[in-house]
Enzyme design. Sequence first.
Site, PDB file in Angstrom:
ATOM      1  N   GLN A 131      -8.347 -47.330  71.007  1.00  0.00           N
ATOM      2  CA  GLN A 131      -8.348 -48.721  70.547  1.00  0.00           C
ATOM      3  C   GLN A 131      -8.320 -49.655  71.757  1.00  0.00           C
ATOM      4  O   GLN A 131      -7.293 -49.744  72.450  1.00  0.00           O
ATOM      5  CB  GLN A 131      -7.100 -48.941  69.685  1.00  0.00           C
ATOM      6  CG  GLN A 131      -6.970 -50.333  69.121  1.00  0.00           C
ATOM      7  CD  GLN A 131      -5.601 -50.552  68.497  1.00  0.00           C
ATOM      8  OE1 GLN A 131      -4.622 -49.891  68.858  1.00  0.00           O
ATOM      9  NE2 GLN A 131      -5.521 -51.476  67.576  1.00  0.00           N
ATOM     10  N   GLY A 132      -9.427 -50.357  72.019  1.00  0.00           N
ATOM     11  CA  GLY A 132      -9.518 -51.263  73.171  1.00  0.00           C
ATOM     12  C   GLY A 132      -9.243 -52.691  72.754  1.00  0.00           C
ATOM     13  O   GLY A 132     -10.168 -53.497  72.602  1.00  0.00           O
ATOM     14  N   TYR A 133      -7.983 -53.004  72.561  1.00  0.00           N
ATOM     15  CA  TYR A 133      -7.579 -54.361  72.185  1.00  0.00           C
ATOM     16  C   TYR A 133      -6.876 -55.049  73.366  1.00  0.00           C
ATOM     17  O   TYR A 133      -7.319 -56.049  73.866  1.00  0.00           O
ATOM     18  CB  TYR A 133      -6.594 -54.321  71.003  1.00  0.00           C
ATOM     19  CG  TYR A 133      -7.191 -54.202  69.626  1.00  0.00           C
ATOM     20  CD1 TYR A 133      -8.410 -53.577  69.403  1.00  0.00           C
ATOM     21  CD2 TYR A 133      -6.520 -54.715  68.513  1.00  0.00           C
ATOM     22  CE1 TYR A 133      -8.935 -53.468  68.125  1.00  0.00           C
ATOM     23  CE2 TYR A 133      -7.034 -54.619  67.238  1.00  0.00           C
ATOM     24  CZ  TYR A 133      -8.239 -53.988  67.042  1.00  0.00           C
ATOM     25  OH  TYR A 133      -8.746 -53.887  65.771  1.00  0.00           O
ATOM     26  N   SER A 134      -5.713 -54.474  73.806  1.00  0.00           N
ATOM     27  CA  SER A 134      -4.867 -55.163  74.788  1.00  0.00           C
ATOM     28  C   SER A 134      -5.544 -55.290  76.141  1.00  0.00           C
ATOM     29  O   SER A 134      -6.287 -54.406  76.572  1.00  0.00           O
ATOM     30  CB  SER A 134      -3.556 -54.392  74.986  1.00  0.00           C
ATOM     31  OG  SER A 134      -2.902 -54.229  73.759  1.00  0.00           O
ATOM     32  N   SER A 166      -4.352 -45.964  74.705  1.00  0.00           N
ATOM     33  CA  SER A 166      -3.888 -44.596  74.438  1.00  0.00           C
ATOM     34  C   SER A 166      -5.077 -43.680  74.214  1.00  0.00           C
ATOM     35  O   SER A 166      -6.039 -44.063  73.525  1.00  0.00           O
ATOM     36  CB  SER A 166      -3.012 -44.561  73.185  1.00  0.00           C
ATOM     37  OG  SER A 166      -1.938 -45.443  73.326  1.00  0.00           O
ATOM     38  N   GLU A 249      -3.399 -49.713  60.690  1.00  0.00           N
ATOM     39  CA  GLU A 249      -2.428 -49.147  61.638  1.00  0.00           C
ATOM     40  C   GLU A 249      -1.040 -49.143  61.006  1.00  0.00           C
ATOM     41  O   GLU A 249      -0.310 -48.162  61.089  1.00  0.00           O
ATOM     42  CB  GLU A 249      -2.417 -49.966  62.934  1.00  0.00           C
ATOM     43  CG  GLU A 249      -1.403 -49.444  63.953  1.00  0.00           C
ATOM     44  CD  GLU A 249      -1.420 -50.209  65.272  1.00  0.00           C
ATOM     45  OE1 GLU A 249      -1.699 -51.420  65.272  1.00  0.00           O
ATOM     46  OE2 GLU A 249      -1.148 -49.578  66.311  1.00  0.00           O
ATOM     47  N   GLU A 382       9.842 -58.318  68.604  1.00  0.00           N
ATOM     48  CA  GLU A 382       9.923 -59.789  68.485  1.00  0.00           C
ATOM     49  C   GLU A 382       8.768 -60.313  67.619  1.00  0.00           C
ATOM     50  O   GLU A 382       8.959 -61.199  66.786  1.00  0.00           O
ATOM     51  CB  GLU A 382       9.860 -60.452  69.873  1.00  0.00           C
ATOM     52  CG  GLU A 382      11.099 -60.246  70.737  1.00  0.00           C
ATOM     53  CD  GLU A 382      11.179 -58.844  71.342  1.00  0.00           C
ATOM     54  OE1 GLU A 382      10.154 -58.136  71.382  1.00  0.00           O
ATOM     55  OE2 GLU A 382      12.284 -58.455  71.761  1.00  0.00           O
TER      56      GLU A 382
HETATM   57  C1  FAD Z   1       2.943 -46.525  74.486  1.00  0.00           C
HETATM   58  C2  FAD Z   1       2.008 -47.660  74.237  1.00  0.00           C
HETATM   59  C3  FAD Z   1       0.745 -47.416  73.735  1.00  0.00           C
HETATM   60  C4  FAD Z   1      -0.142 -48.471  73.548  1.00  0.00           C
HETATM   61  N1  FAD Z   1      -1.408 -48.175  73.082  1.00  0.00           N
HETATM   62  C5  FAD Z   1      -2.317 -49.190  72.961  1.00  0.00           C
HETATM   63  C6  FAD Z   1      -3.663 -48.889  72.584  1.00  0.00           C
HETATM   64  O1  FAD Z   1      -4.038 -47.738  72.353  1.00  0.00           O
HETATM   65  N2  FAD Z   1      -4.549 -49.906  72.515  1.00  0.00           N
HETATM   66  C7  FAD Z   1      -4.193 -51.213  72.770  1.00  0.00           C
HETATM   67  O2  FAD Z   1      -5.035 -52.103  72.662  1.00  0.00           O
HETATM   68  N3  FAD Z   1      -2.910 -51.524  73.148  1.00  0.00           N
HETATM   69  C8  FAD Z   1      -1.982 -50.533  73.251  1.00  0.00           C
HETATM   70  N4  FAD Z   1      -0.686 -50.821  73.629  1.00  0.00           N
HETATM   71  C9  FAD Z   1      -0.368 -52.202  74.003  1.00  0.00           C
HETATM   72  C10 FAD Z   1       0.569 -52.932  73.052  1.00  0.00           C
HETATM   73  O3  FAD Z   1      -0.100 -53.272  71.855  1.00  0.00           O
HETATM   74  C11 FAD Z   1       1.082 -54.161  73.800  1.00  0.00           C
HETATM   75  O4  FAD Z   1       1.848 -53.687  74.891  1.00  0.00           O
HETATM   76  C12 FAD Z   1       1.924 -55.034  72.930  1.00  0.00           C
HETATM   77  O5  FAD Z   1       1.133 -55.662  71.944  1.00  0.00           O
HETATM   78  C13 FAD Z   1       2.654 -56.126  73.754  1.00  0.00           C
HETATM   79  O6  FAD Z   1       1.772 -56.804  74.585  1.00  0.00           O
HETATM   80  P1  FAD Z   1       2.094 -56.985  76.147  1.00  0.00           P
HETATM   81  O7  FAD Z   1       2.412 -55.644  76.710  1.00  0.00           O
HETATM   82  O8  FAD Z   1       0.958 -57.744  76.755  1.00  0.00           O
HETATM   83  O9  FAD Z   1       3.426 -57.837  76.215  1.00  0.00           O
HETATM   84  P2  FAD Z   1       3.551 -59.416  76.022  1.00  0.00           P
HETATM   85  O10 FAD Z   1       2.754 -59.846  74.849  1.00  0.00           O
HETATM   86  O11 FAD Z   1       3.255 -60.084  77.325  1.00  0.00           O
HETATM   87  O12 FAD Z   1       5.085 -59.550  75.671  1.00  0.00           O
HETATM   88  C14 FAD Z   1       6.116 -59.527  76.658  1.00  0.00           C
HETATM   89  C15 FAD Z   1       7.444 -59.815  75.966  1.00  0.00           C
HETATM   90  O13 FAD Z   1       7.438 -61.138  75.400  1.00  0.00           O
HETATM   91  C16 FAD Z   1       7.710 -61.087  74.002  1.00  0.00           C
HETATM   92  N5  FAD Z   1       6.886 -62.087  73.307  1.00  0.00           N
HETATM   93  C17 FAD Z   1       5.551 -62.290  73.451  1.00  0.00           C
HETATM   94  N6  FAD Z   1       5.132 -63.261  72.619  1.00  0.00           N
HETATM   95  C18 FAD Z   1       6.214 -63.664  71.899  1.00  0.00           C
HETATM   96  C19 FAD Z   1       6.425 -64.643  70.867  1.00  0.00           C
HETATM   97  N7  FAD Z   1       5.424 -65.380  70.396  1.00  0.00           N
HETATM   98  N8  FAD Z   1       7.678 -64.774  70.367  1.00  0.00           N
HETATM   99  C20 FAD Z   1       8.709 -64.014  70.822  1.00  0.00           C
HETATM  100  N9  FAD Z   1       8.568 -63.069  71.803  1.00  0.00           N
HETATM  101  C21 FAD Z   1       7.347 -62.907  72.342  1.00  0.00           C
HETATM  102  C22 FAD Z   1       7.326 -59.687  73.582  1.00  0.00           C
HETATM  103  O14 FAD Z   1       8.024 -59.267  72.406  1.00  0.00           O
HETATM  104  C23 FAD Z   1       7.736 -58.866  74.790  1.00  0.00           C
HETATM  105  O15 FAD Z   1       9.106 -58.577  74.764  1.00  0.00           O
HETATM  106  C24 FAD Z   1       0.238 -49.806  73.833  1.00  0.00           C
HETATM  107  C25 FAD Z   1       1.519 -50.046  74.329  1.00  0.00           C
HETATM  108  C26 FAD Z   1       2.401 -49.003  74.539  1.00  0.00           C
HETATM  109  C27 FAD Z   1       3.766 -49.309  75.083  1.00  0.00           C
END
Ligand code: FAD
Length: 398
Positions: A131-134, A166, A249, A382
């Site tokens: 899944q290429g989202y983040s 992942s 999901e 969150e």
């Molecule tokens: C093991 C693992 C597997 C993953 N696999 C995939 C994958 O296959 N494909 C993919 O696309 N992504 C994947 N992800 C990514 C995951 O979806 C993101 O890490 C997640 O959505 C959080 O985004 P970020 O890491 O950019 O953190 P950020 O969005 O930058 O958040 C940082 C912190 O700020 C808080 N925060 C952010 N916005 C708000 C708000 N509006 N209100 C309150 N708090 C807030 C968050 O809760 C967090 O604590 C994976 C992540 C992990 C850890």
Amino acid sequence: MDFTLTPEQETFRADVRSWLEQNIPREWTRRVMASSEVPRPEAYEFLRSWQHKLYDAGFIGLTWPKEYGGRGLSFLEEMVLHEEMSLAKAPPILNVLGVGMAGPTIIAYGTEEQKQRYPAKILSCDEIWCQGYSEPNAGSDLASLQTRAVKDGDHWVINGQKVWTSLAHVSDWMMLLARTDPTAPKHKGITYFLLDMKLPGVTVKPLRQITGDAEFNEVFFDNVRVHESQVLGGVNNGWAVGLTTLMYERLALGFGLQTRLRIAVDAVIELARQMEKGGRAITKDAVMRQKLAQLWIDTEALKYTGARAVTKLLRGELPGPEASTGKMGWVETHQKLQEIAMEIQGPYSQLMRGGDRAVEGGVWQYTFLRSRANSIEGGTTEIQKNIIGERVLGLPKG
Ligand SMILES: Cc1cc2nc3c(=O)[nH]c(=O)nc-3n(C[C@H](O)[C@H](O)[C@H](O)COP(=O)(O)OP(=O)(O)OC[C@H]3O[C@@H](n4cnc5c(N)ncnc54)[C@H](O)[C@@H]3O)c2cc1C
């Protein structure tokens, strides 16, 4: 909720049970491995062939239409299948993102050609999906994604970067979200592509996690040319298609992780039966007994939260934002379970995989460390709370 099974569904349960009894591979003896929700690199090939076996037997993709490789059954059969998998401590599948997300989204939005081409190979595990989202600057705020796709004749040219992808290192295909109209409001100029990971210009760089495994990756796109027939659900309609994937999901989380949690609860109770504290069986410790009982209760409660989602599906409705409570409940229970597994081991909890005195080969140390990511992956805690606050309780936006 009425979960009375019809005679046909009872027969289905009996069929699943006896098939699992006869077919769970003998080498799947490491009971605790079964409690981990994540496919471990050393198990990839094993899990690939296990998934293929489930496919041959017709025990995967139960709710998918028959013409696309499924069985056209209801979510009640899906629930029965997962209950039986928990009881039998069955191995997980490898193509979790394909089966849980890519396949259902393609069936919902695909052209007939796309629906004929992809779903069956997802179920059989012949093709693995990621899944290429983040992106580095788009996680919780996914709509800020910057990976660009520019039209050139009958192709789109992709440039940019994804992160935390992942299974990208073993994937054949990616569900890719890219920006196709930078002038449109940020939710509107996004398109969903089915991207062949072997195209020139795609580079996958593994990222090592706290567990020591490299289970996710950075993925770079350098002038990757994707044919226009690979767009899913229409140009600039990617936000709607992408949200459908996230809805699936949540559903997959509900079914799959519930199964793994049940297996993990049984495993931690088994661990407690083997360990001592101060020369006394740890199961004689009143506080520990309370903690284990609470784990079991929380897991049962989650089962019924999942059952509410199934009821909605059986009525033809989609699970709503309240499904976020299921994800949060799972995170809290699973992280607590892993902490209890450490507490049970006492000083032995410091011995990692590879040490000759590590309890059960150190697998609990691995699953404990891996569980820290649960409150980030699939949407952070969150963000789930924001969804509940705004869309379930009707509170003002943050
Ligand atoms: C093991 C693992 C597997 C993953 N696999 C995939 C994958 O296959 N494909 C993919 O696309 N992504 C994947 N992800 C990514 C995951 O979806 C993101 O890490 C997640 O959505 C959080 O985004 P970020 O890491 O950019 O953190 P950020 O969005 O930058 O958040 C940082 C912190 O700020 C808080 N925060 C952010 N916005 C708000 C708000 N509006 N209100 C309150 N708090 C807030 C968050 O809760 C967090 O604590 C994976 C992540 C992990 C850890």
